[in-house]
Design a protein around this motif. Structure first.
Motif, PDB file in Angstrom:
ATOM      1  N   VAL A  28      -3.791   9.772  -0.113  1.00  0.00           N
ATOM      2  CA  VAL A  28      -3.517   9.469  -1.544  1.00  0.00           C
ATOM      3  C   VAL A  28      -2.476   8.933  -1.842  1.00  0.00           C
ATOM      4  CG1 VAL A  28      -3.730  10.667  -3.838  1.00  0.00           C
ATOM      5  CG2 VAL A  28      -5.060  11.485  -1.951  1.00  0.00           C
ATOM      6  N   LEU A  29      -1.229   9.606  -1.371  1.00  0.00           N
ATOM      7  CA  LEU A  29       0.054   9.056  -1.445  1.00  0.00           C
ATOM      8  C   LEU A  29       0.345   7.320  -1.003  1.00  0.00           C
ATOM      9  CD1 LEU A  29       3.221   9.182  -2.229  1.00  0.00           C
ATOM     10  CD2 LEU A  29       3.355  10.255  -0.146  1.00  0.00           C
ATOM     11  N   TRP A  30      -0.087   7.185   0.272  1.00  0.00           N
ATOM     12  CA  TRP A  30      -0.222   5.899   0.732  1.00  0.00           C
ATOM     13  C   TRP A  30      -0.835   4.953  -0.110  1.00  0.00           C
ATOM     14  CZ3 TRP A  30       2.996   3.616   4.024  1.00  0.00           C
ATOM     15  CH2 TRP A  30       2.955   2.386   4.521  1.00  0.00           C
ATOM     16  N   THR A  31      -2.005   5.207  -0.654  1.00  0.00           N
ATOM     17  CA  THR A  31      -2.694   4.356  -1.691  1.00  0.00           C
ATOM     18  C   THR A  31      -1.811   4.278  -2.804  1.00  0.00           C
ATOM     19  OG1 THR A  31      -4.832   5.317  -0.747  1.00  0.00           O
ATOM     20  CG2 THR A  31      -4.923   4.276  -3.069  1.00  0.00           C
ATOM     21  N   PHE A  32      -1.504   5.210  -3.383  1.00  0.00           N
ATOM     22  CA  PHE A  32      -0.757   5.097  -4.610  1.00  0.00           C
ATOM     23  C   PHE A  32       0.676   4.042  -4.454  1.00  0.00           C
ATOM     24  CE2 PHE A  32       3.137   6.474  -6.982  1.00  0.00           C
ATOM     25  CZ  PHE A  32       2.967   6.337  -8.260  1.00  0.00           C
ATOM     26  N   LEU A  33       1.272   4.297  -3.077  1.00  0.00           N
ATOM     27  CA  LEU A  33       2.340   3.281  -2.902  1.00  0.00           C
ATOM     28  C   LEU A  33       1.986   2.018  -2.644  1.00  0.00           C
ATOM     29  CD1 LEU A  33       4.571   5.690  -0.473  1.00  0.00           C
ATOM     30  CD2 LEU A  33       4.954   5.110  -2.859  1.00  0.00           C
ATOM     31  N   THR A  34       0.853   1.673  -1.909  1.00  0.00           N
ATOM     32  CA  THR A  34       0.480   0.388  -1.758  1.00  0.00           C
ATOM     33  C   THR A  34      -0.005  -0.302  -3.029  1.00  0.00           C
ATOM     34  OG1 THR A  34      -0.550   1.332   0.273  1.00  0.00           O
ATOM     35  CG2 THR A  34      -1.334  -0.939  -0.434  1.00  0.00           C
ATOM     36  N   SER A  35      -0.431   0.442  -4.016  1.00  0.00           N
ATOM     37  CA  SER A  35      -1.099  -0.205  -5.480  1.00  0.00           C
ATOM     38  C   SER A  35       0.375  -0.925  -5.882  1.00  0.00           C
ATOM     39  CB  SER A  35      -1.268   0.681  -6.025  1.00  0.00           C
ATOM     40  OG  SER A  35      -0.485   1.565  -6.515  1.00  0.00           O
ATOM     41  N   PHE A  36       1.578  -0.609  -5.379  1.00  0.00           N
ATOM     42  CA  PHE A  36       2.949  -1.198  -6.112  1.00  0.00           C
ATOM     43  C   PHE A  36       3.234  -2.507  -5.223  1.00  0.00           C
ATOM     44  CE2 PHE A  36       2.359   2.756  -8.453  1.00  0.00           C
ATOM     45  CZ  PHE A  36       2.951   2.279  -9.718  1.00  0.00           C
ATOM     46  N   LYS A  37       2.644  -2.751  -4.056  1.00  0.00           N
ATOM     47  CA  LYS A  37       3.062  -3.711  -3.199  1.00  0.00           C
ATOM     48  C   LYS A  37       2.382  -5.131  -3.464  1.00  0.00           C
ATOM     49  CE  LYS A  37       3.749  -0.676   0.517  1.00  0.00           C
ATOM     50  NZ  LYS A  37       3.336  -0.160   1.900  1.00  0.00           N
ATOM     51  N   THR A  38       3.204  -6.032  -2.880  1.00  0.00           N
ATOM     52  CA  THR A  38       2.212  -7.331  -2.835  1.00  0.00           C
ATOM     53  C   THR A  38       1.357  -7.394  -1.729  1.00  0.00           C
ATOM     54  OG1 THR A  38       4.042  -8.388  -1.681  1.00  0.00           O
ATOM     55  CG2 THR A  38       4.279  -8.385  -3.835  1.00  0.00           C
ATOM     56  N   GLU A  39       0.305  -8.378  -1.833  1.00  0.00           N
ATOM     57  CA  GLU A  39      -0.762  -8.407  -0.656  1.00  0.00           C
ATOM     58  C   GLU A  39      -0.036  -8.531   0.667  1.00  0.00           C
ATOM     59  OE1 GLU A  39      -3.580  -7.759  -0.685  1.00  0.00           O
ATOM     60  OE2 GLU A  39      -4.129  -7.480  -2.954  1.00  0.00           O
ATOM     61  N   GLN A  40       1.282  -9.380   0.624  1.00  0.00           N
ATOM     62  CA  GLN A  40       1.723  -9.561   1.681  1.00  0.00           C
ATOM     63  C   GLN A  40       2.336  -8.298   2.294  1.00  0.00           C
ATOM     64  OE1 GLN A  40       2.162 -11.443  -1.012  1.00  0.00           O
ATOM     65  NE2 GLN A  40       0.905 -13.321  -0.364  1.00  0.00           N
ATOM     66  N   ALA A 247      -7.127  -0.206  -7.893  1.00  0.00           N
ATOM     67  CA  ALA A 247      -8.174   0.187  -8.592  1.00  0.00           C
ATOM     68  C   ALA A 247      -8.333   1.732  -8.070  1.00  0.00           C
ATOM     69  CB  ALA A 247      -9.317  -0.852  -7.955  1.00  0.00           C
ATOM     70  N   SER A 248      -8.327   2.010  -6.858  1.00  0.00           N
ATOM     71  CA  SER A 248      -8.691   3.419  -6.414  1.00  0.00           C
ATOM     72  C   SER A 248      -7.586   4.353  -6.903  1.00  0.00           C
ATOM     73  CB  SER A 248      -8.325   3.274  -4.783  1.00  0.00           C
ATOM     74  OG  SER A 248      -8.969   2.606  -3.950  1.00  0.00           O
ATOM     75  N   THR A 249      -6.294   3.858  -7.278  1.00  0.00           N
ATOM     76  CA  THR A 249      -5.358   4.923  -7.942  1.00  0.00           C
ATOM     77  C   THR A 249      -5.948   5.145  -9.392  1.00  0.00           C
ATOM     78  OG1 THR A 249      -3.482   4.149  -6.567  1.00  0.00           O
ATOM     79  CG2 THR A 249      -3.091   5.144  -8.633  1.00  0.00           C
TER      80      THR A 249
END
Length: 276
Positions: A28-40, A247-249
């Motif tokens: 869940v934490l990783w999903t949250f952090l990834t949502s603030f990253k660029t696709e690259q 979207a998941s977050t």
């Protein structure tokens, strides 16, 4: 020596619990952090945990593309509607099984539980055709009905367990005082089993909120809940990890907040009657 042993055991158990909690919560934490990253950055190797350029563009694009609040409203209506309808059906059913059992009561309970063991895909085609021909395909009413039927065995089983812990003499005393069946259910049984009913309500809201199989197959746009909202970011062109994470977050945040604020009630209800 005994104190040292007890303290060491507590320390070990606490460490194990915290380790398991971190393992469970890490996705869940990783999903949250990834949502603030660029696709690259989301697909970069080695992965970047905290030290990256934070951006909210994924949330902006997700909302512009998919209308989050439409799917959110559908999820709220479907999960609350199916749970409340299930409680209306399950409370008198569980009362009859707990306080007026027959020789077949346990067989009926086991049969109800066995329906949860069947793979949902086994009933997909007839249910889909039934919904298509009756006009309930892609409708909130249809999803409320199917999720009520899916979770009804769990609701009945939980309420039956809670009701069995209530002394039958109390209900008999209410009848002697002239209480009708409706008053007995509303004014006597329900208040006494309120912790159990509340935990059943919360747990089944979570189950209905997270239900993906039926919502993905029976809803496309008008009645599509947040599960369909998430699935729309998986396409033949590939996975857009950053947008999918955003979207998941957005989809899991409301139910996580509900679970956080209601955790005491959930624990209280799930342990209701455990100590006599």
């Amino acid at each position: 020596m005994a104190r040292r042993t007890t303290h060491s055991r507590k320390l070990v158990m606490t460490s194990i619990v915290w380790t398991l909690a971190v393992i469970v919560f890490f996705p869940v934490l990783w999903t949250f952090l990834t949502s603030f990253k660029t696709e690259q950055t989301a697909v970069a190797f080695p992965p970047q945990f905290l030290f990256f350029e934070w951006t909210t563009e994924n949330y902006v694009e997700v909302q512009a593309r998919s209308d989050y609040f439409h799917h959110f409203a559908n999820s709220v209506i479907i999960s609350l509607g199916s749970t409340l309808l299930g409680l209306i059906i399950a409370i008198p059913t569980a009362w009859a099984m707990a306080f007026a059992p027959t020789k077949r009561t346990k067989d009926v309970l086991m049969w109800m539980l066995s329906t949860k063991m069947m793979p949902p895909v086994g009933a997909l085609i007839p249910v889909y055709l039934l919904f298509r021909d009756s006009g309930f395909l892609d409708s909130r009413i249809g999803l409320v009905a199917i999720l009520t039927l899916i979770n009804l065995p769990i609701i009945v089983w939980m309420l039956y367990t809670y009701f069995k812990e209530i002394p039958g003499e109390i209900l008999e005393a209410a009848r002697m005082d002239g209480a009708s069946l409706a008053k007995e259910l509303v004014h006597v049984l329900t208040p006494m089993a309120l912790p159990g009913i509340a935990s059943t309500l919360l747990l089944n809201i979570i189950l209905a909120w997270n239900e993906a199989f039926w919502t993905l197959n029976l809803a496309t746009s008008k009645a599509a809940p947040l599960t369909t909202f998430i699935a729309s970011y998986s396409s033949p062109e590939g996975l857009f990890y950053a947008k999918l994470s955003a979207a998941s977050t957005m989809a899991i945040a409301p139910i996580l907040i509900l679970g956080w604020f209601s955790q005491k009630q959930l624990v209280r209800g799930l342990t209701f009657g455990a100590v006599k």
